[in-house]
Scaffold this motif. Structure first.
Motif, short mmCIF file in Angstrom:
data_model
loop_
_atom_site.label_atom_id
_atom_site.label_comp_id
_atom_site.label_asym_id
_atom_site.label_seq_id
_atom_site.Cartn_x
_atom_site.Cartn_y
_atom_site.Cartn_z
N PHE B 28 0.84 -1.20 0.00
CA PHE B 28 0.00 0.00 0.00
C PHE B 28 0.88 1.27 0.00
O PHE B 28 0.66 2.19 -0.79
CB PHE B 28 -0.91 -0.04 1.23
CG PHE B 28 -1.81 1.15 1.37
CD1 PHE B 28 -2.86 1.37 0.50
CD2 PHE B 28 -1.59 2.07 2.39
CE1 PHE B 28 -3.68 2.48 0.63
CE2 PHE B 28 -2.40 3.18 2.54
CZ PHE B 28 -3.45 3.39 1.65
N LEU B 29 1.89 1.27 0.86
CA LEU B 29 2.78 2.44 0.93
C LEU B 29 3.61 2.59 -0.35
O LEU B 29 3.94 3.70 -0.75
CB LEU B 29 3.69 2.35 2.16
CG LEU B 29 2.97 2.58 3.50
CD1 LEU B 29 3.93 2.39 4.66
CD2 LEU B 29 2.36 3.98 3.58
N VAL B 31 2.53 1.85 -3.35
CA VAL B 31 1.62 2.48 -4.32
C VAL B 31 1.49 3.98 -4.02
O VAL B 31 1.56 4.82 -4.93
CB VAL B 31 0.23 1.77 -4.28
CG1 VAL B 31 -0.78 2.50 -5.15
CG2 VAL B 31 0.37 0.33 -4.75
N ILE B 32 1.38 4.32 -2.73
CA ILE B 32 1.30 5.73 -2.32
C ILE B 32 2.57 6.46 -2.75
O ILE B 32 2.53 7.58 -3.26
CB ILE B 32 1.11 5.84 -0.78
CG1 ILE B 32 -0.20 5.20 -0.34
CG2 ILE B 32 1.22 7.28 -0.29
CD1 ILE B 32 -1.43 6.05 -0.49
N GLY B 33 3.72 5.81 -2.53
CA GLY B 33 5.02 6.41 -2.89
C GLY B 33 5.11 6.68 -4.38
O GLY B 33 5.56 7.75 -4.81
N ALA B 35 2.61 7.06 -6.41
CA ALA B 35 1.64 8.12 -6.73
C ALA B 35 2.24 9.49 -6.39
O ALA B 35 2.12 10.44 -7.17
CB ALA B 35 0.35 7.89 -5.95
N LEU B 36 2.92 9.56 -5.25
CA LEU B 36 3.56 10.81 -4.82
C LEU B 36 4.64 11.24 -5.83
O LEU B 36 4.72 12.42 -6.22
CB LEU B 36 4.16 10.62 -3.43
CG LEU B 36 4.75 11.84 -2.75
CD1 LEU B 36 3.66 12.84 -2.40
CD2 LEU B 36 5.50 11.43 -1.47
#
Lengths: 75, 181
Positions: B28-29, B31-33, B35-36
């Motif tokens: 999850f992190l 994917v967030i990374g 995206a960022l």
């Protein structure tokens, strides 16, 4: 674009590849030490088949960053 | 120093890894990374279309974030893959690994088991069938805790069976079948 930007990008990639190599080396060291502990074929299979895939994916994704980053830089 | 090499009459029963739920947060992190990193790269192109230096710096930051999260996610993938318990007819050997951080190998002797406690609290743990197992040994005052054990009940049953039965009575295939049933 100033020349130092692609140079910094190249250095970042070099550090990244060095870290990849260090992690794989450390992992191999631990797994080699672990496999003599349990000589059973099942344990070997469990411990190495998934590991090979992770290692391949890790290497591919780190090396993929090189063309991606330079293409984006010169867009 | 620990030398958990198997004895001649000791046989491996199972090799278990942590439950796959341990990989949910790193994924999850990751994917967030990514995206960022994408947001920073897009901001560089939209906010600074003509300022090549600022755009370049922002793109470098974006690549840095992307690469860091990629490394981070795969380091946890290695941890998940290698950290395992090898259950033999005599011992539970625990491997706990995180590159350059943890290189732990420990074992408990099954015959020394005093008490086994299963902890499976919460909706997610009960739906996905994993939990913690706390093992009290006769010789040590502090319990040994196994976290994120998949099929917790079957794991406890397996330890109990190995504890009660003598080497001659242990049928490895039957134990495996019972665990994965």
């Amino acid at each position: 674009m100033p020349l130092w930007i692609p140079i910094v990008a190249a250095v970042m990639h070099l550090i990244s590849i060095l870290w990849l190599w260090l992690v794989i080396r450390d992992t191999r060291k631990f797994v080699d030490g672990q496999l003599w502990v349990v000589s059973d074929a099942n344990a070997k299979l469990i411990q190495t088949s998934g590991l090979m895939w992770i290692k391949r994916l890790y290497t591919i994704s780190i090396f993929l960053w090189i063309p991606i980053s330079f293409i984006i830089l010169y867009l | 120093m620990i030398h958990p090499k198997l004895d001649n009459d000791e046989k491996m029963v199972l090799a278990l890894q942590d439950h796959w739920v341990t990989m949910v947060m790193p994924t999850f992190l990751f994917v967030i990374g990514l995206a960022l990193a994408t947001v920073v790269a897009l901001a560089a192109f939209t906010l600074f279309p003509n300022d090549m230096t600022t755009r370049g710096v922002l793109l470098l930051i974006s690549f840095g974030i992307g690469m860091l999260f990629t490394h981070w996610m795969f380091i946890y993938a290695f941890e998940h893959e290698i950290s395992a318990w090898i259950i033999t007819t005599k011992r539970v050997i625990s491997f706990n690994f995180l590159p350059y951080v943890k290189h732990d190998v420990s074992f408990i002797i099954i015959k020394e088991l005093h008490e086994i406690e299963k902890r499976k609290r919460g909706l997610v743990k009960n739906i996905l069938n994993y939990g913690d197992v706390e093992v009290n040994l006769a010789a040590t005052p502090t319990p040994v805790v196994f976290n994120y054990v998949p099929r917790t009940s079957a794991f406890c049953n397996l330890l109990e069976t190995l504890h009660k039965k003598s080497d001659a009575e242990i049928d490895i295939e039957e134990l495996k079948e019972h665990y994965f049933r």
